[in-house]
Design a protein around this motif. Structure first.
Motif, PDB file in Angstrom:
ATOM      1  N   LYS A 698       8.220  12.723  -4.173  1.00  0.00           N
ATOM      2  CA  LYS A 698       9.348  12.660  -3.254  1.00  0.00           C
ATOM      3  C   LYS A 698       8.979  12.035  -1.914  1.00  0.00           C
ATOM      4  O   LYS A 698       9.746  11.240  -1.360  1.00  0.00           O
ATOM      5  N   ARG A 699       7.807  12.367  -1.380  1.00  0.00           N
ATOM      6  CA  ARG A 699       7.453  11.850  -0.063  1.00  0.00           C
ATOM      7  C   ARG A 699       7.408  10.332  -0.057  1.00  0.00           C
ATOM      8  O   ARG A 699       7.865   9.685   0.885  1.00  0.00           O
ATOM      9  N   TRP A 700       6.887   9.742  -1.104  1.00  0.00           N
ATOM     10  CA  TRP A 700       6.777   8.292  -1.136  1.00  0.00           C
ATOM     11  C   TRP A 700       8.125   7.641  -1.400  1.00  0.00           C
ATOM     12  O   TRP A 700       8.357   6.501  -0.967  1.00  0.00           O
ATOM     13  N   SER A 701       9.025   8.359  -2.061  1.00  0.00           N
ATOM     14  CA  SER A 701      10.397   7.848  -2.172  1.00  0.00           C
ATOM     15  C   SER A 701      11.057   7.834  -0.793  1.00  0.00           C
ATOM     16  O   SER A 701      11.802   6.901  -0.453  1.00  0.00           O
ATOM     17  N   GLN A 702      10.775   8.857   0.005  1.00  0.00           N
ATOM     18  CA  GLN A 702      11.318   8.887   1.358  1.00  0.00           C
ATOM     19  C   GLN A 702      10.749   7.755   2.210  1.00  0.00           C
ATOM     20  O   GLN A 702      11.467   7.130   2.996  1.00  0.00           O
ATOM     21  N   VAL A 703       9.462   7.482   2.043  1.00  0.00           N
ATOM     22  CA  VAL A 703       8.863   6.352   2.757  1.00  0.00           C
ATOM     23  C   VAL A 703       9.537   5.055   2.331  1.00  0.00           C
ATOM     24  O   VAL A 703       9.801   4.165   3.150  1.00  0.00           O
ATOM     25  N   GLN A1232       9.425 -10.318  -0.555  1.00  0.00           N
ATOM     26  CA  GLN A1232       8.224 -10.329   0.278  1.00  0.00           C
ATOM     27  C   GLN A1232       8.042  -8.996   0.989  1.00  0.00           C
ATOM     28  O   GLN A1232       6.926  -8.492   1.120  1.00  0.00           O
ATOM     29  N   PHE A1233       9.179  -8.418   1.441  1.00  0.00           N
ATOM     30  CA  PHE A1233       9.094  -7.102   2.106  1.00  0.00           C
ATOM     31  C   PHE A1233       8.527  -6.053   1.164  1.00  0.00           C
ATOM     32  O   PHE A1233       7.600  -5.307   1.520  1.00  0.00           O
ATOM     33  N   TRP A1234       9.062  -5.986  -0.044  1.00  0.00           N
ATOM     34  CA  TRP A1234       8.588  -4.968  -0.977  1.00  0.00           C
ATOM     35  C   TRP A1234       7.124  -5.220  -1.354  1.00  0.00           C
ATOM     36  O   TRP A1234       6.333  -4.266  -1.473  1.00  0.00           O
ATOM     37  N   LEU A1237       5.113  -4.034   1.568  1.00  0.00           N
ATOM     38  CA  LEU A1237       5.162  -2.577   1.703  1.00  0.00           C
ATOM     39  C   LEU A1237       4.292  -1.902   0.646  1.00  0.00           C
ATOM     40  O   LEU A1237       3.577  -0.927   0.931  1.00  0.00           O
ATOM     41  N   LEU A1238       4.373  -2.396  -0.574  1.00  0.00           N
ATOM     42  CA  LEU A1238       3.545  -1.836  -1.640  1.00  0.00           C
ATOM     43  C   LEU A1238       2.065  -2.006  -1.316  1.00  0.00           C
ATOM     44  O   LEU A1238       1.262  -1.075  -1.494  1.00  0.00           O
TER      45      LEU A1238
END
Length: 1559
Positions: A698-703, A1232-1234, A1237-1238
Motif C-alpha cells: 500500500k505505501r508504494w501505491s500511495q507514493v 518518461q515520468f514513470w 519514477l520507477l
C-alpha cells in the motif's frame, strides 16, 4: 521510433466534454450505454436491479427530518438568545448608569412604611461607587477574554511581531475608544433618562460611515446612489450629536459628539477597503492586512492597557467633576458590603398617587434607615456579563451555521427598538405604581425614568422621530451583516475583525465588528468571463471564494481556486461485494459532480460546493503468469472481478440496467492501465501494478499516486508558480480502500473543514465497521468508543494522530511540503523502519504532516463504512500490525516533541502530556489488566491475593512461551482458547463485582468508577443518536478486555519481527520469478541429495543405470548386479515426434498466412517477417525430410515470429475478459515520468538473501529488546502495586463516601457505642482512579465540545429546501433556481425513467398490486429503442422538453417530479436565455485550449502549434476521408441487431462522429 508514434492519447475526445457544435436538443452518447438487446416475444420478463439500502445508503429519512427540525429550532432558539441577550445586556447597563447620578433621589415604595404616605430614597455614595465598579468590571470581562485568547494563540501557535507604526496606530485608536466609552457611561448616560440613552447608542457609527463613503470603488455598481445614502447616514449620525444637548440644556451632554466619534474610531479596520480611490485609505488597508498576522501579539499589550486606561479615565472624570477620587477605592468594600439607604417622607403639592416631580415635593423630615440589598449590584453585573457573552457566542454560532440573516442581523437590529419598548413600559408602570416591582427590584433602585407623556408628546416633544433616522442609518452602515459571504464553519478571525466583543455596546459591536467581505459573489453575468478563462471547461470553474485575507497574484486565474478531488483507492484481494460497495460510492460521486457541473453550465447558477473529480485505483499484484506460457502475463482474477462488477454497481446506483463502455487499455511501464468514462463523464482509471516491475504494498501505491498526481500532473504544468501554489492549496487526495462505502455528502463535509482552515493538512471521517459475527460486534463498540472519545479528544486539544487511509482527505500542499512526500519514499533498511513505515503507513504519513506544522482533524458527521475482519485470526493479525506501528509513531512524535511543538501551532505541551499518559497506559496496559484480574479474582472467588496471583500468572507465562516458540497458527489457536476462558471468567467477575457493590453500597470507589464509566458511555451514545446501538455490544467488549488488552498486546510485541500483512491472504498464481526460483531450488536439492548418497561418497557414479539382477528391501536399499546404461530409444523417439509436429505446425501457419493474407489480425501485435518472398508459394519449402539445423533455421527464418513489446502489445491487453475497449498509449512525457519514477523510488526490491537474513536478525533483536523492556516495565509495575496491595491494611486511603455507621448497645454498662466503618481505596483502586479516571474525564469533556462542533457542522450543511410550500411571490424565479438548482438537476439527470421504465410498485391501498399494468409494462420494455446512458443527455432531454403549461413533456415531468409551475417557468426562462446566447455565438466551439487555460500548447512536448480546426478525436478532417475503411465511429457502441433507421434516439450526425485512429 515507430513505437513512439503509436503512443498517442486522444485527449480531445468527447468522452468527457460536450460538443458545443451539437444542438442542445440532440442527444450525444459519451461514456456508458443502457443495455439494448433484441427481445423475443416469449422472453420479455424482467429482472430489474433491486434497490438495497445498506451501509452509507441506509434509509436516513428520519435522521434527515430530525436534522431539519433541529435547524428550525436552531433558527428560533438562536434568534431568541441573541435578541434577549442584547436586550438584557443593554438594559442592565442602562440600569447601572441610572444609579451613577450624584445624590440621586427616587420614589420609594410605601408598602412596608405606610400606605397613606409617600417616600423618596437617596442613593448614598457607597451604592454609587459599587455601580461604578460594576460598569468597570463589565468592561473588563471581554478584555480579559481577549488577553487570554491572545496569550493562548501566541503561546501555543505562531505569532508575528508588528511594525512599531502599526502598533502605535492600534494603541492610539484603542485608547481613544476606551476614553470615549468612559465618557459615555460615566458622564453622558447618567444625565439622560434610559430611553434617550438607549436611543443615543444608535449614534456610534459616524467614523465607519465616513470610511464606508471613502471606500466606495469607482467600479462599484450604483456608486452614486450608494454615496448619496452614505451622506444621508452620516448626516443622521451627526444629528444625534446635537439633539439632546439642545433639548436638555445640560453642559455635560455636549460631550456626546466627542464620545460618539471616539467610540466609532474603534471599528475603523472593518470599513477600510483596498478598492478605495484614496491613497491614505490604501495605506490603512495595508495596515489592516498586516494586522491579520500581528493582531494577537498586539492585543496582549493593548488589552492590558485598555483596562488601565479605562480605570484612569474613570478617575480623571471623577477628578474633573470635583469628587474625591479616593472614595472610589475606600468605599469599594462598603459598597459591596452592608450599608444603609436613607428613606424620607415627602408631601406633594398635588397630593395624588401618581409619581410626583421631585422638584415639587416637600420633605417632612421623617427619615428611615433601610438596609441595602448589597448583593444586587453583583447579581446585575453577573446577568449583564452572561447576557452579553451568550449574545456574542450564539451570534457567532449563527454566522458559522449560515443562519445569519434571521438569527443574527435581525435580532442585532431589533435590540434597541425592543429595549426601548421594554424601558418605556417598565418606567410607565413604575411611575404609576412604585411598588409594582417591590418583590423583584429593591425599592431604592430603578431606571432613570423619562417624564410622563402621552404618545404624541413623546414623539413630538422628545424628538423620538429622530431616533428612527439614527436606527436606519446604523442599519445601512451595518448592511453587510444581512448578506454574509463566509463559508460554513468559518473561523472567528474570518467572522470578526477583533475576535472579542464590547460588552458595553454589545449590539453595535456585533454589527460593526462583523467583517465586511471584500470578495464579491460570482453572478450570472460574470460567467462569460469565467468561461473565457477556462476555455473548453465552460462553467465548471465557478466557485465562491471567501478567503480574502491574502492578496491574490495577478497571474492566478479564477479557475485555479476550484476544488479538485482525486479519489485514490488502493486495492488488494477484495471480494466482489466489497468492490461493488466501493464502485457504488464512486458512481454516486460521479452523479453528484455531474449534477453540479450541469447546474452551472445550463442553469447558470453559482455553486459554492462545486468540485472537479477523478478516480484512480491502484491495484496491487494485478498480473499473473498466463495459462499457456510462463513468459507471458495476464491480468489476475481480481482485475477481472473489478471489470465484471462495474456494470452491476452502476445499475444499482442508477436503478436501471446500464452497461459502461469497456475500458480503454494502456500499456504502462509499471504494468498497465484501464480507463473508464462514467455516466457523469468523470474518469475512473485503474492502474494495474506488475510486481516484477514496481514495488507492491500500500505505501508504494500511495507514493505512486502522490508523485503522479502532484509531481507529474501538477508540478510539470507549464504555468506560473503562483498558479501552482493556489492549485496545490485547492487540490485534495481522497484516499480510499477498495471496500469503502460512503456518500458524496461525507466528502463535502471534509472539504468544508479544508476550506475553513488553510493550515489543515488532512481530515478523516467516522469509520463504521460492517460485517457479521461476534468479532464485528466487538469492533462496532471499539470503533464507536475510539471515535466518540479518543479521536474527538485529539481533535479538540491537539491534532488527530492518524487519519486512516480507508477514508481521508489530504491537502496536496501539505503532502508536497518538505519531509513529507520525499521522506515517505524512504526504503526500509532498518528493523524499526519495517515497524513504523510499512506496518502503519497511514499513521506515519500523518506523523510527517504533523511534524511539518499542519493540522489533522476529525469530522464525526462524515460517515464511511468499511469491511472489518470477521475472524479471530484475521483480527489478531491486523492488530499485530497496528499496535507496534501506533506505539512507534507516537514514540517518534514524543522524541521530537520540542521541534514539533515549536513548528505546529496545534500541538502544545499539555497535549504532549496527554500523549505521554496514553503511551504509558498502552505500555502498562497488560500489567494493569493483570492486576485487575488479580483483584477481581479475590473479590469474586473469595481467595487470597497470592492464590489469585498464581492463577493469573501461569496462563500468561504459558502464552508468552508459546508465542516465542511456536508458529503463528498455534499462537492464535492458544489465544482463542485463553480468550474464551477469560470471557467466562470475566462473566463470573462481573457477577462477583455486582454482589460486592451491593455490599459496599453505591458510594464505594468501584461503584463510583463503574457508574462514571457506564454513564459516560451512555451519554456519549445518546449524543450520537444515529450510532446509539453501537453501545449494545459493550458487553462483548467487557468480556474481551483480558484478550484484547493483555493477550493481544503480548502477541503483537512478541511477534514484532513478523512484518507480513496478515490479512486478505488468498492463494494466487506464482510469478515467473517464483517458478524459476522454485525450479532452481528443486534442482539444487536433487543434486545435494545425490551427492549425499553412500555411492557418491565412495566415488561411484549415480547415473541412470539398470542391472541384470536387481532386488530391494521395502525401498530402503536397492542392489544391482551387472549394471549397464539404461536405453534411451523410447525417449529419442518421443523427441523426434515432438520436433516433427512443431515443424508441421509452423509450416501450416505459413501456408495460412500466404493463402489468406487479409485474414484479421490484432492491430496490437507487431510481426517481423524474414525473407522478401513471403507472399510467393514457391519460396516455402515443403521438404519434410530436411531435419538438419541449417534447414530448420531456414524454415524458421521464413516464418512470422510474433514479438510482444510490453509498451505496445503486451499479452494481457488481448484478454477477452477486459472487454473490447480500444487500446491507447501513454504520452512520451508520461512514459518518461514513470520510467524515471520507477528507477528512482519504485524499482522492485531484489531479495538479497544476505540482506534478508540481516533484516530478519535485526527484527528479532528489536523484538527481543522491546519484549525485555516491555516485560520489565510491566513486571516492576505489577510488583510494586501488588506489594502495596499486600500491605493494604497499612497503605490505604479512607474513602469519604459510603461510610457505614455501626450502633451497638451494651446492656451491662447501658452504653451506646457508635463506630464508623470506612471503605478503603486500595493501591490497585488508586491506580485505576488516578490513571484511567483522569483520561476518562479529559476524553469525556473533549467529546462534549466536539459534539457541539459536529452539530454545528451538520446544521451548517443542512438546507431547509421546503420552498415548495412557500407562496410564489416569496421567492423570485432566480432565487428558486439558485437555491435548488443542484437538486433539480439530480432529478432531471436520472437514467431511471428516461425511457418510461418506471417502477410499477408505487401507490397505496388494498388494490395496489391488482392495479399493476404488468402486461403493458412488459410490452413497452420489449419495444426496440436506443436508451440514453449519460446523465447530461438525460438532463438535456428533460430540460428541453419541460413545459410549464402542462403540455407534452417527458414522462418524468408528468408522473414523477413534483415541481411548481413557477419553478418550471424559471427553468424555461433560463433555457431560452441559454439558447439565445448560443445562437448569438453561431454555435461555435470555445476553442482548443487545454484544461488549464493555456492556448497554443499541444501534447508534443509543449511545442506551440498553429490553431487549426480539428475533429473531436484530435485528427484533422482531411485524415478522416483518406481511409474510409479505417475509421470506427464512436458516437455510441452499436448493439447487435439494431436498426437505427427506425430509431428516434441518438441519431449521430456525420459531422459529429468521432473517430479512432488506426495504428
Amino acid at each position: 521510433m515507430a513505437a513512439s508514434g503509436l503512443r498517442h492519447r486522444d485527449d480531445g475526445s468527447d468522452d468527457n466534454s460536450d460538443d458545443e457544435t451539437t444542438p442542445f436538443g440532440n442527444e450525444i452518447y459519451g461514456g456508458s450505454q443502457r443495455t439494448v438487446q433484441e427481445t423475443k416475444g416469449w422472453d420479455v420478463f424482467r429482472d430489474p436491479p433491486i434497490k438495497q439500502d445498506s451501509g452509507s445508503m441506509a434509509s436516513q429519512k428520519c435522521l434527515e427530518f430530525t436534522v431539519k427540525i433541529c435547524k428550525v429550532l436552531a433558527y428560533i432558539l438562536t434568534f431568541i438568545i441573541v435578541l434577549a441577550g442584547g436586550v438584557i445586556a443593554k438594559g442592565t447597563l442602562l440600569f447601572m448608569t441610572s444609579q451613577l447620578k450624584k445624590d440621586k433621589q427616587i420614589q420609594y415604595c410605601n408598602k412596608q412604611l405606610g400606605r397613606d404616605k409617600q417616600f423618596i430614597a437617596t442613593i448614598p455614595p457607597q451604592e454609587r461607587v459599587a455601580w461604578m465598579w460594576c460598569i468597570f468590571f463589565a468592561f473588563l470581562v471581554p478584555e480579559i477574554g481577549a488577553l487570554i485568547r491572545s496569550i493562548r494563540i501566541c503561546f501555543f501557535k505562531s505569532w508575528k511581531k508588528p511594525a512599531f507604526s502599526h502598533f502605535l496606530l492600534v494603541f492610539i485608536i484603542e485608547t481613544l475608544q476606551t476614553i470615549g466609552l468612559a465618557i459615555l457611561f460615566y458622564v453622558v448616560l447618567p444625565d439622560l433618562d434610559v430611553v434617550k440613552g438607549a436611543m443615543l447608542t444608535n449614534c456610534m457609527c459616524f467614523f465607519p460611515a465616513v470610511l464606508r463613503l471613502l471606500s466606495r470603488s469607482q467600479k462599484e455598481s450604483k456608486r452614486f446612489v450608494k454615496m448619496i445614502v452614505d451622506l444621508v447616514a452620516i448626516a443622521a449620525q451627526i444629528t444625534g450629536f446635537i439633539v439632546w444637548p439642545l433639548l436638555e440644556g445640560k453642559p455635560s451632554l455636549w460631550l456626546i459628539p466627542v464620545a460618539s466619534v471616539l467610540i466609532s474610531l474603534g471599528w475603523w479596520e472593518n470599513y477600510v477597503s483596498k478598492f478605495s480611490p484614496w491613497g491614505f485609505m490604501k495605506i490603512l488597508n495595508r495596515v489592516k492586512e498586516e494586522l491579520n498576522y500581528t493582531r494577537y501579539f498586539i492585543y496582549i499589550f493593548v488589552s492590558i492597557w485598555k483596562m488601565i486606561a479605562f480605570l484612569c479615565s474613570i478617575l480623571l472624570i471623577l477628578q474633573i467633576q470635583g469628587e474625591d477620587v479616593g472614595e472610589f477605592f475606600t468605599l469599594f468594600e462598603s459598597g459591596f458590603g452592608e450599608h444603609s439607604i436613607e428613606v424620607e417622607e415627602i408631601r406633594t403639592a398635588s397630593g395624588g398617587s401618581v409619581a410626583p416631580d421631585l422638584a415639587d415635593i416637600t420633605k417632612t423630615g421623617d427619615k428611615v434607615e433601610v438596609i441595602a440589598l448589597y448583593n444586587t449590584a453583583v447579581y446585575v453585573l453577573l446577568i449583564q456579563i452572561l447576557a452579553a457573552y451568550l449574545c456574542y457566542i450564539f451570534g457567532k454560532f449563527a454566522c458559522k451555521i449560515l443562519i445569519q440573516g434571521f438569527s443574527y442581523a435581525f435580532p442585532v437590529n431589533l435590540t434597541i427598538p425592543v429595549t426601548i419598548s421594554f424601558l418605556i413600559a417598565a418606567c410607565g408602570i413604575r411611575n404609576g405604581d412604585p411598588c409594582y416591582f417591590h418583590d423583584t427590584i429593591p425599592d431604592y433602585l430603578f431606571f432613570e425614568s423619562p417624564g410622563v407623556y402621552n404618545l404624541n408628546a413623546f414623539i413630538s416633544k422628545e424628538m423620538s422621530w429622530m431616533w428612527l433616522l439614527w436606527l436606519l442609518s446604523q442599519t445601512w452602515i451595518t448592511l453587510h451583516i444581512w448578506t454574509p459571504k463566509c463559508e460554513r464553519l468559518a473561523s472567528t478571525e474570518k467572522l470578526f475583525v477583533i475576535p472579542m466583543y464590547s460588552s458595553l455596546l454589545i449590539d453595535q459591536s456585533l454589527g460593526l465588528n462583523r467583517r465586511c467581505d471584500d470578495q464579491t459573489d460570482v453572478k450570472t453575468e460574470d460567467l462569460a468571463e469565467i468561461e473565457k478563462e477556462k476555455g473548453d471547461e465552460y462553467y465548471e470553474t465557478i466557485s465562491v471564494q471567501t478567503d480574502g485575507s491574502n492578496s491574490t497574484p495577478k497571474t492566478v486565474k479564477s479557475s485555479d481556486h476550484i476544488t479538485r478531488i482525486y479519489a485514490c483507492a488502493t486495492m488488494w484481494h477484495e471480494t466482489k461485494e466489497e468492490m461493488i460497495e466501493f464502485l457504488k460510492s464512486i458512481f454516486r460521486l460521479d452523479e453528484d459532480q455531474c449534477a453540479r457541473r450541469i447546474a452551472q453550465k445550463y442553469l447558470r447558477v453559482v455553486d459554492p460546493d462545486y468540485y472537479e473529480f477523478e478516480t484512480h485505483i491502484f491495484l496491487d499484484d494485478g498480473f499473473e503468469v498466463s495459462d499457456h506460457s510462463k513468459d507471458d502475463f495476464q491480468v489476475n482474477m481480481f482485475v477481472k472481478r473489478l471489470v465484471g462488477t462495474i456494470d452491476e454497481a452502476a445499475s444499482e446506483v442508477h436503478q436501471t440496467h446500464i452497461r459502461i463502455r469497456p475500458p480503454k487499455k494502456f500499456p504502462a511501464p509499471y504494468g498497465g492501465r484501464l480507463e473508464w468514462i462514467l455516466p457523469g463523464k468523470t474518469k475512473m482509471i485503474c492502474h494495474l501494478k506488475d510486481n516484477s516491475k514496481i514495488r507492491h504494498r500500500k505505501r508504494w501505491s500511495q507514493v505512486m499516486y502522490m508523485y503522479y498526481l502532484l509531481g507529474h500532473r501538477l508540478m510539470e504544468l507549464p504555468i506560473s508558480v503562483d498558479r501552482k501554489e493556489v492549485m496545490a492549496e485547492n487540490t485534495f487526495l481522497l484516499t480510499l480502500d477498495g471496500d469503502i462505502d460512503f456518500r458524496p455528502h461525507a466528502v463535502q463535509l471534509l472539504i468544508d473543514l479544508m476550506k475553513k482552515n488553510k493550515n489543515l493538512g488532512a481530515a478523516c471521517g467516522r469509520i463504521h465497521p460492517i460485517g457479521s459475527g461476534p468479532m464485528v460486534w466487538y469492533q462496532m463498540f471499539e470503533y464507536a468508543i475510539g471515535h466518540w472519545l479518543q479521536k474527538a479528544t485529539e481533535h479538540m486539544i491537539g491534532c488527530v494522530l492518524c487519519s486512516p487511509g480507508c477514508f481521508s482527505l489530504f491537502r496536496a500542499k501539505a503532502l508536497m511540503d518538505d519531509n513529507v512526500m520525499r521522506k515517505y519514499t524512504t526504503k526500509s533498511d532498518e528493523a524499526r523502519h519495517y515497524v513504523q513505515y510499512d506496518q502503519g503507513e497511514d499513521r506515519w504519513l500523518c506523523t510527517l504532516i504533523l511534524q511539518r506544522g499542519y493540522r489533522v482533524e476529525y469530522s464525526a458527521a462524515s460517515d464511511a463504512y468499511t469491511h472489518c475482519p470477521e475472524g479471530f485470526n484475521e483480527f489478531y493479525n491486523q492488530r499485530r500490525r497496528w499496535v507496534p506501528s501506533t506505539m512507534a509513531n507516537i514514540f517518534d512524535l514524543l522524541m521530537d516533541y520540542k521541534r514539533t511543538v515549536k513548528i505546529n501551532d496545534n500541538i502544545s505541551m499539555p497535549y504532549i502530556s496527554y500523549l505521554i499518559m496514553l503511551m504509558g497506559g498502552t505500555v502498562l496496559g497488560p500489567g494493569t489488566i493483570f492486576l485487575m484480574l488479580v483483584g477481581a479474582f479475590v473479590a469474586a472467588f473469595k481467595i487470597d491475593n497470592w492464590t489469585s496471583f498464581y492463577y493469573n500468572i501461569i496462563p500468561i507465562i504459558l502464552f508468552m512461551v508459546i508465542c516465542f516458540t511456536c508458529k503463528s497458527s498455534i499462537q492464535l489457536f492458544v489465544a482463542q482458547i485463553l480468550s474464551t476462558g477469560y470471557a467466562m471468567i470475566m462473566m463470573a467477575v462481573i457477577v462477583g463485582t455486582a454482589l460486592q457493590l451491593g455490599e459496599d453500597g453505591i458510594g464505594s470507589p468501584s461503584a463510583i468508577f463503574l457508574i462514571a464509566l457506564t454513564g459516560s458511555f451512555l451519554i456519549a451514545a445518546c449524543l450520537h443518536p444515529q450510532e446509539f446501538w453501537c453501545i449494545v455490544p459493550g458487553i462483548i467488549y467487557l468480556l474481551s478486555i483480558p484478550s484484547m488488552y493483555l493477550l493481544l498486546i503480548l502477541y503483537s510485541i512478541i511477534n514484532l519481527n513478523n512484518v507480513t500483512w496478515g490479512t486478505r491472504e488468498v492463494p494466487v498464481k506464482k510469478t515467473k520469478r517464483q517458478i524459476e526460483e522454485e525450479a532452481k531450488a528443486v534442482e539444487e536439492a536433487k543434486n545435494q541429495s545425490k551427492n549425499k548418497t553412500l555411492l557418491s561418497f565412495l566415488g561411484g557414479q549415480n547415473s541412470d543405470e539398470k542391472g541384470s539382477f536387481e532386488f530391494s528391501f521395502a525401498g530402503l536399499f536397492k542392489c544391482m548386479f551387472c549394471t549397464y546404461p539404461e536405453g534411451g530409444e523410447e525417449r529419442a523417439q518421443l523427441m523426434y515426434i515432438t520436433d516433427s509436429l512443431d515443424q508441421m505446425k509452423k509450416k501450416m501457419d505459413v501456408f495460412e498466412r500466404v493463402i489468406e493474407p487479409s485474414a484479421p489480425s490484432s492491430n496490437r501485435r507487431r510481426s517481423t517477417l524474414g525473407g522478401a518472398g513471403l507472399h510467393q508459394l514457391g519460396a516455402v519449402s515443403e521438404d519434410g525430410e530436411d531435419n538438419d539445423d541449417e534447414s530448420n533455421s531456414e524454415t524458421l527464418s521464413t516464418m512470422p515470429k510474433e514479438e510482444r513489446d510490453n509498451m505496445c502489445n503486451p499479452y494481457w491487453i488481448d484478454d477477452p475478459d477486459l472487454g473490447k475497449g480500444e487500446t491507447d498509449y501513454l504520452l512520451d512525457a508520461e512514459i518518461q515520468f514513470w520510467t524515471d519514477l520507477l528507477a528512482q523510488y519504485l524499482y522492485p526490491i531484489d531479495e538479497n538473501k544476505e540482506e534478508k537474513l540481516r533484516i530478519a536478525q535485526d527484527l528479532k533483536d528489536l523484538r527481543d529488546r522491546s519484549v525485555f523492556g516491555f516485560f520489565m516495565l510491566n513486571a516492576l509495575f505489577v510488583l510494586i502495586v501488588f506489594l502495596l496491595q499486600l500491605n493494604k491494611d497499612l497503605l490505604h486511603i479512607k474513602w469519604p463516601f459510603g461510610i457505614k455507621t455501626n450502633i451497638t448497645y451494651d446492656e451491662s454498662s447501658q452504653e451506646v457505642h457508635i463506630s464508623k466503618e470506612y471503605l478503603q481505596l486500595e493501591p490497585i483502586g488508586l491506580v485505576f482512579v488516578v490513571f484511567f479516571a483522569l483520561i476518562l474525564v479529559i476524553q469525556f469533556t473533549a467529546m462534549l465540545f466536539h459534539r457541539f462542533g459536529t452539530l454545528s457542522h451538520i446544521l451548517a450543511s443542512t438546507e431547509l429546501n421546503w420552498y415548495c410550500s412557500k407562496k410564489a411571490e416569496d421567492l423570485s424565479q432566480d432565487a428558486i433556481l439558485d437555491k435548488n438548482a443542484v437538486a433539480i438537476v439530480k432529478d432531471w439527470q436520472k437514467l431511471h425513467g428516461i425511457d418510461d421504465d418506471y417502477e410499477n410498485d408505487s401507490g397505496s391501498g388494498p388494490d395496489r398490486v391488482g392495479r399493476r399494468q404488468t402486461v403493458h409494462n412488459l410490452e413497452k420494455a420489449r419495444q426496440k429503442k436506443r436508451q440514453i446512458g449519460t446523465l447530461d443527455v438525460a438532463f438535456k432531454k428533460r430540460f428541453f422538453s419541460s413545459n410549464a403549461n402542462g403540455g407534452p413533456g417527458t414522462p418524468i415531468l408528468n408522473r414523477k417530479l413534483t415541481m411548481r409551475r413557477e419553478t418550471i417557468k424559471a427553468l424555461e426562462t433560463r433555457r431560452n436565455s441559454l439558447m439565445a446566447e448560443k445562437r448569438k455565438s453561431h454555435m461555435q466551439t470555445l476553442g482548443a485550449s487545454n484544461e488549464y487555460g493555456i492556448s497554443g500548447i499541444n501534447n508534443n512536448g509543449g511545442i506551440p502549434v498553429r490553431n487549426t480546426r480539428i475533429s473531436n478525436a484530435g485528427i484533422s478532417v482531411k485524415d478522416v476521408f483518406q481511409d474510409p475503411n479505417g475509421q470506427v465511429g464512436r458516437g455510441y457502441e452499436p448493439a447487435l441487431g439494431d436498426d437505427d433507421s427506425g430509431s428516434l434516439r441518438l441519431q449521430p450526425r456525420p459531422s459529429q462522429v468521432t473517430f479512432q485512429p488506426r495504428y
